[in-house]
Scaffold this motif. Structure first.
Motif, mmCIF file in Angstrom:
data_model
loop_
_atom_site.group_PDB
_atom_site.id
_atom_site.type_symbol
_atom_site.label_atom_id
_atom_site.label_comp_id
_atom_site.label_asym_id
_atom_site.label_seq_id
_atom_site.Cartn_x
_atom_site.Cartn_y
_atom_site.Cartn_z
ATOM 1 N N GLU A 55 0.835 -1.206 0.000
ATOM 2 C CA GLU A 55 0.000 0.000 0.000
ATOM 3 C C GLU A 55 0.870 1.257 0.000
ATOM 4 O O GLU A 55 0.642 2.190 -0.774
ATOM 5 C CB GLU A 55 -0.916 -0.031 1.226
ATOM 6 C CG GLU A 55 -1.914 1.089 1.297
ATOM 7 C CD GLU A 55 -2.780 0.953 2.540
ATOM 8 O OE1 GLU A 55 -2.865 1.949 3.288
ATOM 9 O OE2 GLU A 55 -3.359 -0.125 2.750
ATOM 10 N N LEU A 56 1.881 1.277 0.868
ATOM 11 C CA LEU A 56 2.803 2.412 0.932
ATOM 12 C C LEU A 56 3.530 2.589 -0.400
ATOM 13 O O LEU A 56 3.634 3.699 -0.917
ATOM 14 C CB LEU A 56 3.831 2.216 2.052
ATOM 15 C CG LEU A 56 4.992 3.211 2.048
ATOM 16 C CD1 LEU A 56 4.526 4.570 2.545
ATOM 17 C CD2 LEU A 56 6.150 2.692 2.866
ATOM 18 N N ALA A 57 4.040 1.490 -0.937
ATOM 19 C CA ALA A 57 4.779 1.555 -2.199
ATOM 20 C C ALA A 57 3.881 2.068 -3.320
ATOM 21 O O ALA A 57 4.276 2.954 -4.089
ATOM 22 C CB ALA A 57 5.335 0.182 -2.550
ATOM 23 N N THR A 72 15.767 -0.972 -3.913
ATOM 24 C CA THR A 72 16.444 0.325 -3.998
ATOM 25 C C THR A 72 15.429 1.458 -3.939
ATOM 26 O O THR A 72 15.642 2.462 -3.249
ATOM 27 C CB THR A 72 17.280 0.402 -5.289
ATOM 28 O OG1 THR A 72 18.251 -0.650 -5.260
ATOM 29 C CG2 THR A 72 17.980 1.737 -5.426
ATOM 30 N N ALA A 73 14.311 1.301 -4.648
ATOM 31 C CA ALA A 73 13.266 2.329 -4.638
ATOM 32 C C ALA A 73 12.684 2.494 -3.231
ATOM 33 O O ALA A 73 12.425 3.615 -2.787
ATOM 34 C CB ALA A 73 12.174 1.980 -5.651
ATOM 35 N N LEU A 74 12.487 1.393 -2.511
ATOM 36 C CA LEU A 74 11.988 1.484 -1.135
ATOM 37 C C LEU A 74 12.995 2.208 -0.249
ATOM 38 O O LEU A 74 12.613 3.021 0.593
ATOM 39 C CB LEU A 74 11.703 0.089 -0.566
ATOM 40 C CG LEU A 74 10.488 -0.629 -1.122
ATOM 41 C CD1 LEU A 74 10.452 -2.072 -0.624
ATOM 42 C CD2 LEU A 74 9.201 0.100 -0.757
ATOM 43 N N ASP A 75 14.276 1.920 -0.449
ATOM 44 C CA ASP A 75 15.320 2.582 0.349
ATOM 45 C C ASP A 75 15.309 4.091 0.158
ATOM 46 O O ASP A 75 15.746 4.840 1.034
ATOM 47 C CB ASP A 75 16.704 2.043 -0.030
ATOM 48 C CG ASP A 75 16.960 0.634 0.485
ATOM 49 O OD1 ASP A 75 16.325 0.228 1.473
ATOM 50 O OD2 ASP A 75 17.826 -0.055 -0.111
ATOM 51 N N GLN A 76 14.806 4.563 -0.971
ATOM 52 C CA GLN A 76 14.825 5.991 -1.295
ATOM 53 C C GLN A 76 13.560 6.730 -0.860
ATOM 54 O O GLN A 76 13.492 7.952 -0.993
ATOM 55 C CB GLN A 76 15.056 6.177 -2.790
ATOM 56 C CG GLN A 76 16.428 5.690 -3.207
ATOM 57 C CD GLN A 76 16.634 5.700 -4.709
ATOM 58 O OE1 GLN A 76 15.747 6.040 -5.473
ATOM 59 N NE2 GLN A 76 17.828 5.320 -5.134
ATOM 60 N N LEU A 77 12.572 6.016 -0.308
ATOM 61 C CA LEU A 77 11.346 6.678 0.147
ATOM 62 C C LEU A 77 11.615 7.554 1.358
ATOM 63 O O LEU A 77 12.438 7.219 2.221
ATOM 64 C CB LEU A 77 10.288 5.643 0.521
ATOM 65 C CG LEU A 77 9.687 4.819 -0.601
ATOM 66 C CD1 LEU A 77 8.697 3.801 -0.028
ATOM 67 C CD2 LEU A 77 9.004 5.709 -1.624
ATOM 68 N N LEU A 78 10.921 8.661 1.439
ATOM 69 C CA LEU A 78 10.988 9.498 2.639
ATOM 70 C C LEU A 78 10.252 8.777 3.766
ATOM 71 O O LEU A 78 9.120 8.347 3.580
ATOM 72 C CB LEU A 78 10.361 10.863 2.373
ATOM 73 C CG LEU A 78 11.104 11.744 1.372
ATOM 74 C CD1 LEU A 78 10.332 13.028 1.115
ATOM 75 C CD2 LEU A 78 12.497 12.058 1.882
ATOM 76 N N PRO A 79 10.857 8.649 4.941
ATOM 77 C CA PRO A 79 10.301 7.819 6.012
ATOM 78 C C PRO A 79 9.234 8.502 6.863
ATOM 79 O O PRO A 79 9.365 8.588 8.090
ATOM 80 C CB PRO A 79 11.538 7.458 6.836
ATOM 81 C CG PRO A 79 12.425 8.642 6.665
ATOM 82 C CD PRO A 79 12.197 9.124 5.253
ATOM 83 N N GLY A 80 8.166 8.956 6.261
ATOM 84 C CA GLY A 80 7.086 9.599 7.006
ATOM 85 C C GLY A 80 6.419 8.686 8.016
ATOM 86 O O GLY A 80 5.817 9.162 8.988
ATOM 87 N N TRP A 81 6.515 7.380 7.844
ATOM 88 C CA TRP A 81 5.883 6.419 8.743
ATOM 89 C C TRP A 81 6.538 6.392 10.117
ATOM 90 O O TRP A 81 5.954 5.885 11.059
ATOM 91 C CB TRP A 81 5.924 5.014 8.133
ATOM 92 C CG TRP A 81 7.308 4.526 7.857
ATOM 93 C CD1 TRP A 81 8.178 3.962 8.737
ATOM 94 C CD2 TRP A 81 8.000 4.605 6.616
ATOM 95 N NE1 TRP A 81 9.373 3.676 8.129
ATOM 96 C CE2 TRP A 81 9.283 4.047 6.811
ATOM 97 C CE3 TRP A 81 7.674 5.068 5.346
ATOM 98 C CZ2 TRP A 81 10.232 3.958 5.795
ATOM 99 C CZ3 TRP A 81 8.612 4.971 4.346
ATOM 100 C CH2 TRP A 81 9.868 4.425 4.566
ATOM 101 N N ARG A 82 7.733 6.928 10.246
ATOM 102 C CA ARG A 82 8.427 6.881 11.537
ATOM 103 C C ARG A 82 7.731 7.714 12.600
ATOM 104 O O ARG A 82 8.007 7.577 13.788
ATOM 105 C CB ARG A 82 9.884 7.338 11.385
ATOM 106 C CG ARG A 82 10.693 6.315 10.626
ATOM 107 C CD ARG A 82 12.155 6.657 10.625
ATOM 108 N NE ARG A 82 12.836 5.791 9.673
ATOM 109 C CZ ARG A 82 13.835 6.156 8.911
ATOM 110 N NH1 ARG A 82 14.304 7.392 8.990
ATOM 111 N NH2 ARG A 82 14.387 5.317 8.076
#
Length: 157
Positions: A55-57, A72-82
């Motif tokens: 869902e996030l992706a 790699t694309a997941l690693d580049q996401l901004l971590p708003g979920w934190r």
């Protein structure tokens, strides 16, 4: 120096036993999949769901296609979920299970196995066990280790 990849290497004897348990080369009666192979396949299908991560992706425009590029694309996401520890916890589990799914599908000999305490482990052909949910939690909560880096280490053997 602390090992950034939680896991350990099994001895040769334990590795051979694990291969037999998971059906590495053995087939069941009549040449079909063994019960262990069927269990591992069922685990793989369940672990590949990763609903919250998908869902996030999807909402971020990242296509999860079981490749290192998607990691790699997941690693580049901004971590708003934190900002939400509960979301971070679930997302970490999903990220670890997705990492394991990519490794299983892309790295020869990799397979799922349950630890004695019920945690899913990704076991490489070398016998090295990756605690992928611990790795996923580290990624979700702190950004390290990067999922693509873990995959690359696993694919190097």
């Amino acid at each position: 120096m602390e090992n950034p990849f939680p896991g350990h290497r099994r001895g040769r004897r334990a590795n051979a036993q694990a291969t037999r348990r998971t059906g590495g080369a053995a087939a069941g009666p009549g040449g079909g999949p063994s019960a262990a192979q069927e269990r591992e396949q069922a685990m793989a299908e369940m672990y590949a769901e990763c609903g919250l991560l998908r869902e996030l992706a999807d909402s971020s425009g990242v296509r999860l296609d079981d490749t290192v590029d998607s990691l790699t694309a997941l690693d580049q996401l901004l971590p708003g979920w934190r900002d939400d520890p509960q979301v971070s916890q679930w997302l970490g589990t999903d990220a670890g299970l997705y990492l394991g799914t990519v490794i299983r599908r892309q790295v020869a000999g990799a397979h799922w196995q349950l630890a004695a305490d019920g945690r899913p482990l990704m076991v490489l052909a070398t016998g090295f066990e990756l605690d992928v949910t611990a790795l996923g939690h580290g990624w979700a909560e702190q950004g390290a280790p990067q999922l693509a880096a873990v995959y690359l280490a696993a694919s190097d053997g």
